[in-house]
Design an enzyme around this catalytic site. Structure first.
Site, short mmCIF file in Angstrom:
data_model
loop_
_atom_site.label_atom_id
_atom_site.label_comp_id
_atom_site.label_asym_id
_atom_site.label_seq_id
_atom_site.Cartn_x
_atom_site.Cartn_y
_atom_site.Cartn_z
N ASP A 161 -57.19 -1.43 -34.73
CA ASP A 161 -58.35 -0.61 -34.33
C ASP A 161 -58.13 -0.03 -32.94
O ASP A 161 -58.45 1.13 -32.67
CB ASP A 161 -59.62 -1.47 -34.38
N HIS A 189 -63.80 -7.25 -36.59
CA HIS A 189 -62.93 -6.27 -37.26
C HIS A 189 -63.61 -5.89 -38.57
O HIS A 189 -63.33 -6.44 -39.63
CB HIS A 189 -61.54 -6.84 -37.53
#
Ligand code: NAX
Length: 330
Positions: A161, A189
């Protein structure tokens, strides 16, 4: 040449495993002078085990100078036996019509067993990185189940990410990737993760002084990073693999080496209560590694109402996930 270290990879016949293993064996994770013995762990099912055999053949055919051995197994005692790193990649995917709660519970069982086996069989200095989703909560379960292994040894991955955020900012500003520093992910996440541009810089300047488009920064940028995994599935027909393997190389390499002065990396670690994240949750923070096996959460970054409200939402999700799986722990 150093003595070999042992590295376990679960889900080794999967697509991330396929992209990851040659890069570990080539020295990209632990360095060009560090031999590795790979412990490839798969489920005791014919098809993945057969595929695992093929992966092992390809590793042999690469003739990597650093690859000092390959263990193929479904047995957790053998799989985690003496390992210095356990990379927990394999997990049960969400099937059609499956509720998120069921996914959490099914994966919970896997990570209870793996946590227990790590505590029992791994090397005393074992460190764990969890990728298999939901990775924060799976990491929390493994940690709770690995009695006697310090919590600081457990991490989960938001580096993909972070890398996605960095790439989006560079593309929008029209600068090389290397011009963007300090991108940061907070929380889970999942689609509630918080990509933070307030602490990032482009060519040393605050992001909002270079990209003067608040609407994009708080809207499209945010959504693109949060939903990039789904966009890749839609385009490719399967989930991110090369970029996920690459992020895991980054994640571990940057925990093994000291973090350069003034920098941090996004890593999901056990919260010590910093930034209002309840103690004990596995949440993504700015982290600095000391290169000796330890790390610190970077303290005192200034926050604002936007970040605080987004972090509160992702933390709420982490608490909910923990509450769903906590009954599995004895
Ligand atoms: P694949 O379905 O290609 O491979 C998973 C492999 O794990 C399979 O071979 C399966 O047999 C094996 N497996 C399942 N349960 C196991 C167990 N108990 N022990 C050992 N092996 C087991 O998935 P892949 O694309 O490789 O993704 C693996 C995991 O990474 C998934 O949970 C996925 O959601 C997660 N991801 C996490 C990311 C992150 O940033 N944290 C990003 C990429 C990825 O989506």
């Amino acid at each position: 040449m150093k003595a070999p270290i042992r590295v376990a990879v679960t889900g080794a016949a999967g697509q991330i495993g396929y992209a990851l293993l040659p890069r570990i064996a080539a020295g990209e994770m632990f360095g060009p002078d560090q031999p590795v013995i790979l412990h490839l762990i798969e489920v005791p099912v014919e098809k993945p085990l057969q595929a695992l055999g093929g992966v092992a053949m390809e590793l042999a055919d690469c003739a990597f100078g650093l690859l000092a051995g390959v263990v193929q197994t479904s047995d957790l005692a053998e799989g985690f036996g003496g390992v210095n790193w356990a990379l927990l990649v394999g997990s049960k995917p969400r099937g059609p019509g499956m509720e998120r709660n069921d996914l959490l519970k099914d994966n919970g069982k896997i990570f209870v067993g793996q946590g227990q086996a790590i505590a029992k069989h791994a090397a005393k200095d074992v460190r764990v990185a969890v990728v298999g989703n939901p990775c924060n909560t799976n990491c929390w379960i493994a940690l709770q189940s690995a009695k006697g292994v310090p919590a600081s040894r457990f991490t989960a991955m938001t580096r993909l990410d972070q890398n996605r955020a960095q790439a989006q900012l560079a593309a929008k500003a029209g600068v090389p990737i290397s011009a963007v520093a300090g991108t940061l992910i907070w929380g889970n996440h999942s689609s509630t993760q918080v990509p933070d541009t307030f602490h990032a810089t482009i060519n040393g300047q605050p992001v909002n002084e270079v990209i003067r488009d608040k609407e994009w920064l708080e809207g499209e940028f945010f959504k693109t990073v949060q939903q990039r995994g789904a966009a890749i599935i839609a385009a490719r027909g399967s989930s991110s693999a090369a970029s996920a393997a690459n992020a895991l190389i980054d994640h571990v390499r940057d925990l093994v080496r000291p973090t350069p002065a003034g920098q941090w990396r996004s890593v999901c670690v056990e919260s010590d209560g910093s930034y209002g994240v309840p103690k004990g949750l596995i949440s993504s923070f700015p982290v600095r590694a000391d290169g000796q096996g330890g790390y610190q959460i970077v303290k005192g970054l200034p926050m604002n109402a936007f970040l605080e409200s987004k972090i509160a939402a992702t933390v709420k999700e982490l608490e909910m996930e923990r509450d769903i799986v906590s009954s599995m722990l004895t």
